[in-house]
Design a protein around this motif. Structure first.
Motif, PDB file in Angstrom:
ATOM      1  N   ASP A 114       0.836  -1.205   0.000  1.00 23.78           N
ATOM      2  CA  ASP A 114       0.000   0.000   0.000  1.00 23.78           C
ATOM      3  C   ASP A 114       0.874   1.260   0.000  1.00 23.78           C
ATOM      4  N   SER A 115       2.199   1.075   0.018  1.00 21.52           N
ATOM      5  CA  SER A 115       3.104   2.202  -0.245  1.00 21.52           C
ATOM      6  C   SER A 115       2.817   2.778  -1.627  1.00 21.52           C
ATOM      7  N   LEU A 116       2.071   2.038  -2.429  1.00 28.35           N
ATOM      8  CA  LEU A 116       1.627   2.526  -3.727  1.00 28.35           C
ATOM      9  C   LEU A 116       0.912   3.868  -3.567  1.00 28.35           C
TER      10      LEU A 116
ATOM     11  N   GLN B  88       1.676   6.342  -1.682  1.00 25.41           N
ATOM     12  CA  GLN B  88       2.634   7.444  -1.660  1.00 25.41           C
ATOM     13  C   GLN B  88       3.503   7.497  -2.914  1.00 25.41           C
ATOM     14  N   VAL B  89       4.160   6.369  -3.226  1.00 22.25           N
ATOM     15  CA  VAL B  89       5.172   6.437  -4.278  1.00 22.25           C
ATOM     16  C   VAL B  89       4.586   6.405  -5.685  1.00 22.25           C
ATOM     17  N   CYS B  90       3.356   5.928  -5.810  1.00 23.50           N
ATOM     18  CA  CYS B  90       2.785   5.776  -7.150  1.00 23.50           C
ATOM     19  C   CYS B  90       1.617   6.735  -7.375  1.00 23.50           C
TER      20      CYS B  90
ATOM     21  N   SER C 126      -0.466   9.471   2.601  1.00 20.45           N
ATOM     22  CA  SER C 126      -0.330   8.334   3.524  1.00 20.45           C
ATOM     23  C   SER C 126      -1.006   7.101   2.941  1.00 20.45           C
ATOM     24  N   THR C 127      -0.552   5.936   3.384  1.00 20.64           N
ATOM     25  CA  THR C 127      -1.169   4.686   2.918  1.00 20.64           C
ATOM     26  C   THR C 127      -2.627   4.592   3.376  1.00 20.64           C
ATOM     27  N   THR C 128      -2.983   5.320   4.416  1.00 23.41           N
ATOM     28  CA  THR C 128      -4.357   5.237   4.950  1.00 23.41           C
ATOM     29  C   THR C 128      -5.379   5.814   3.977  1.00 23.41           C
TER      30      THR C 128
ATOM     31  N   GLY D 294       5.808  -4.721  13.937  1.00 25.10           N
ATOM     32  CA  GLY D 294       6.879  -3.729  14.080  1.00 25.10           C
ATOM     33  C   GLY D 294       6.327  -2.376  13.674  1.00 25.10           C
ATOM     34  N   LEU D 295       7.051  -1.672  12.806  1.00 19.00           N
ATOM     35  CA  LEU D 295       6.541  -0.385  12.317  1.00 19.00           C
ATOM     36  C   LEU D 295       5.384  -0.654  11.360  1.00 19.00           C
ATOM     37  N   MET D 296       4.223  -0.128  11.720  1.00 19.07           N
ATOM     38  CA  MET D 296       3.038  -0.354  10.886  1.00 19.07           C
ATOM     39  C   MET D 296       2.601   0.973  10.292  1.00 19.07           C
TER      40      MET D 296
ATOM     41  N   GLY E 133      10.070  -1.807  19.131  1.00 17.65           N
ATOM     42  CA  GLY E 133      10.753  -2.880  19.855  1.00 17.65           C
ATOM     43  C   GLY E 133      12.132  -2.516  20.345  1.00 17.65           C
ATOM     44  N   ARG E 134      12.335  -1.244  20.651  1.00 20.31           N
ATOM     45  CA  ARG E 134      13.680  -0.821  21.093  1.00 20.31           C
ATOM     46  C   ARG E 134      13.937  -1.088  22.563  1.00 20.31           C
ATOM     47  N   ASP E 135      12.840  -1.129  23.369  1.00 21.30           N
ATOM     48  CA  ASP E 135      13.033  -1.492  24.781  1.00 21.30           C
ATOM     49  C   ASP E 135      12.449  -2.885  25.020  1.00 21.30           C
TER      50      ASP E 135
ATOM     51  N   LEU F   6       8.621  -8.127   9.236  1.00 17.62           N
ATOM     52  CA  LEU F   6       9.127  -7.443  10.430  1.00 17.62           C
ATOM     53  C   LEU F   6       9.708  -6.120   9.955  1.00 17.62           C
ATOM     54  N   GLU F   7       9.045  -5.011  10.293  1.00 14.53           N
ATOM     55  CA  GLU F   7       9.489  -3.722   9.773  1.00 14.53           C
ATOM     56  C   GLU F   7      10.096  -2.852  10.870  1.00 14.53           C
ATOM     57  N   ALA F   8      11.281  -2.321  10.598  1.00 18.61           N
ATOM     58  CA  ALA F   8      11.952  -1.344  11.446  1.00 18.61           C
ATOM     59  C   ALA F   8      11.986  -1.758  12.916  1.00 18.61           C
TER      60      ALA F   8
ATOM     61  N   LEU G 134      12.026  -4.523  -0.003  1.00 21.77           N
ATOM     62  CA  LEU G 134      12.187  -3.069  -0.116  1.00 21.77           C
ATOM     63  C   LEU G 134      11.164  -2.559  -1.120  1.00 21.77           C
ATOM     64  N   VAL G 135      10.930  -1.257  -1.053  1.00 19.21           N
ATOM     65  CA  VAL G 135      10.028  -0.599  -1.999  1.00 19.21           C
ATOM     66  C   VAL G 135      10.786  -0.354  -3.315  1.00 19.21           C
ATOM     67  N   TRP G 136      10.178  -0.755  -4.425  1.00 17.46           N
ATOM     68  CA  TRP G 136      10.778  -0.633  -5.763  1.00 17.46           C
ATOM     69  C   TRP G 136      11.393   0.746  -5.999  1.00 17.46           C
TER      70      TRP G 136
ATOM     71  N   ARG H 276      13.815   6.329  -7.412  1.00 16.49           N
ATOM     72  CA  ARG H 276      12.777   7.049  -8.145  1.00 16.49           C
ATOM     73  C   ARG H 276      11.870   7.787  -7.171  1.00 16.49           C
ATOM     74  N   TRP H 277      12.115   7.582  -5.862  1.00 19.14           N
ATOM     75  CA  TRP H 277      11.276   8.189  -4.827  1.00 19.14           C
ATOM     76  C   TRP H 277      12.092   9.285  -4.179  1.00 19.14           C
ATOM     77  N   HIS H 278      11.579  10.486  -4.213  1.00 17.91           N
ATOM     78  CA  HIS H 278      12.368  11.600  -3.727  1.00 17.91           C
ATOM     79  C   HIS H 278      11.846  12.164  -2.417  1.00 17.91           C
TER      80      HIS H 278
ATOM     81  N   LYS I 134      14.109   9.456   2.872  1.00 19.17           N
ATOM     82  CA  LYS I 134      14.735   8.136   2.735  1.00 19.17           C
ATOM     83  C   LYS I 134      14.890   7.530   4.125  1.00 19.17           C
ATOM     84  N   ALA I 135      14.231   6.405   4.370  1.00 16.84           N
ATOM     85  CA  ALA I 135      14.394   5.719   5.655  1.00 16.84           C
ATOM     86  C   ALA I 135      15.817   5.176   5.751  1.00 16.84           C
ATOM     87  N   LYS I 136      16.294   4.985   6.977  1.00 21.05           N
ATOM     88  CA  LYS I 136      17.672   4.513   7.181  1.00 21.05           C
ATOM     89  C   LYS I 136      17.910   3.152   6.526  1.00 21.05           C
ATOM     90  N   PHE I 137      16.850   2.339   6.478  1.00 20.66           N
ATOM     91  CA  PHE I 137      17.019   0.970   5.972  1.00 20.66           C
ATOM     92  C   PHE I 137      17.086   0.883   4.446  1.00 20.66           C
ATOM     93  N   VAL I 138      16.845   1.990   3.748  1.00 23.41           N
ATOM     94  CA  VAL I 138      16.825   1.952   2.282  1.00 23.41           C
ATOM     95  C   VAL I 138      18.242   1.926   1.717  1.00 23.41           C
TER      96      VAL I 138
END
Ligand SMILES: Nc1nc(=O)c2c([nH]1)NC[C@@H]1CN(c3ccc(C(=O)N[C@@H](CCC(=O)O)C(=O)O)cc3)CN21
Ligand SMILES: CC(C)C(=O)C(=O)O
Length: 359
Positions: free
Chosen positions: A91-93, A95-97, A102-104, A186-188, A202-204, A228-230, A261-263, A269-271, A274-278
């Motif tokens: 559903d990141s579509l 935002q990026v598409c 937001s995905t909501t 995780g990150l939803m 899940g940091r603590d 499992l995200e972020a 990962l997101v295409w 192509r996404w400006h 940028k999340a740290k994991f990308v």
């Protein structure tokens, strides 16, 4: 009840069949001839369709599972051609598409439009799509209806749902109907407003336990796999070891059964942020900019199109006949003059040369 248990699965060595120097597509064999330089047909076995059973085998043999998002037909073809294991219509579509904030904001109908396009191109990968925000929350019945629509109208093979133990009963019902469910903890992103942003989870110790408890509950409810995200990499590795279903990580380190990962992030192509994991594996954005700039420049300076190599001729004598019939035998083309006359385009600014000439 666990619907898909790796323990139930035969341990065939399918990996050897699946991997090879090329991934010939079954559906487009006609446009991709399998003739090697020697002119001999290769003896590669045809690729098997990726199944949940294969994913379990990959988990068991420690072969990392690859998943990428796809939102349209050409991207699906790319995933298919190169042997990505899972195509996710995320559903990141939104935002990026589609340019939504937001995905909501993504509706079920919008999602279905894209899943159908991806389904036409993704023959080999397992096709999974996100159930949009709101399409599985009102009641389990509502969730089942939405999941069935994802399969019947969207042509997906499995659905992905965000949430922890609170959606376990929904996951159970959808799985029992026969629609495989990929869970996502995780990150939803669908809860970004409630969580005040896209935050690592899940940091603590308490947060880590919540992630583990959610994952165990969703596996128990019948999920065939879990994103499992972020989350911290140690936690992702631990959760993966505690589960018997494959985990797919994004920002979760190397200890999961696979990665996603997101295409548009992978291709640059996404400006947006940028999340740290990308990690950017190619710079398509740069190439696109070059292409657009070169096109504009060539149209403006008249070098595109070339009437000889990129245009069509009339049959012999027909042009003269035509000019006679319209009573304009003295008509002269100005195209050649315009090509050498810089003044027309530069002095007229944004006015197309052909229009300027007509006025
Ligand atoms: N292009 C794109 N890539 C994605 O991975 C993605 C989307 N869009 N849209 C839907 C969600 C949103 N996602 C996101 C968006 C931002 C962060 C982010 O900026 N995270 C911070 C973590 C901050 C913290 O808690 O410390 C980061 O710096 O990585 C993470 C995931 C993942 N999904
Ligand atoms: C990033 C992946 C996991 C996702 O959920 C999406 O693309 O929406």
């Amino acid at each position: 009840m666990r619907l898909y248990s790796p323990a139930d699965r035969p341990t065939l060595k399918l990996r050897a069949l699946r991997l090879g120097p090329t991934f010939p597509s079954r559906r487009w064999m006609s446009v991709r001839p399998m003739v090697l330089q020697t002119g001999v047909l290769p003896t590669l076995p045809s690729r098997k369709k990726m199944t949940i059973q294969h994913l379990y085998q990959m988990r068991q043999t420690g072969t990392p599972i690859t998943m990428l998002t796809a939102y349209d037909f050409p991207t699906a073809r790319a995933l298919d051609s190169h042997g990505v294991d899972i195509a996710l219509v995320g559903d990141s579509l939104a935002q990026v598409c589609l340019g939504l904030p937001s995905t909501t904001r993504l509706t079920l109908d919008e999602m279905l439009h894209h899943t159908r396009a991806v389904a036409r191109g993704a023959a080999y990968p397992l096709l999974v799509a996100d159930m949009p925000f709101g399409s599985y929350h009102a009641s389990p019945e509502d969730a089942i209806r939405s999941a069935v629509r994802m399969v019947q109208d969207g042509h997906v093979e499995a659905v992905k749902l965000e949430g922890g133990p609170e959606i376990a009963s929904t996951v159970r019902r959808i799985s029992q109907v026969g629609v495989p469910v990929m869970a996502h903890v995780g990150l939803m992103p669908q809860r970004h407003a409630a969580l005040s942003g896209y935050r690592v989870q899940g940091r603590d110790a308490a947060g880590a336990r919540a992630v583990l408890d959610g994952a165990l509950a969703l596996q128990d409810a019948g999920a065939f796999s879990i994103v499992l995200e972020a989350i911290p990499h140690r936690l992702a590795e631990y959760v993966t070891a505690r589960l018997s279903i494959p985990t797919i990580g994004i920002g979760a380190g190397p200890g999961t059964s696979g990665q996603v990962l997101v295409w548009d992030d992978v291709m640059t192509r996404w400006h947006g942020k940028k999340a740290k994991f990308v990690r950017r594996f190619a710079d398509v954005g740069h190439e696109e900019a070059r292409g657009v700039q070169n096109y504009i420049a060539a149209v403006r300076d008249g070098s595109f199109p070339n009437s000889e190599t990129e245009g069509y001729e009339m049959a012999g004598g027909e042009w003269e006949t035509f000019l006679e019939q319209v009573g304009d035998s003295g008509w002269q083309s100005t195209v050649r003059e315009r090509e050498v006359d810089d003044d027309v385009s530069s002095s007229e600014g944004m006015t197309p040369p052909r229009l300027a000439q007509a006025i």
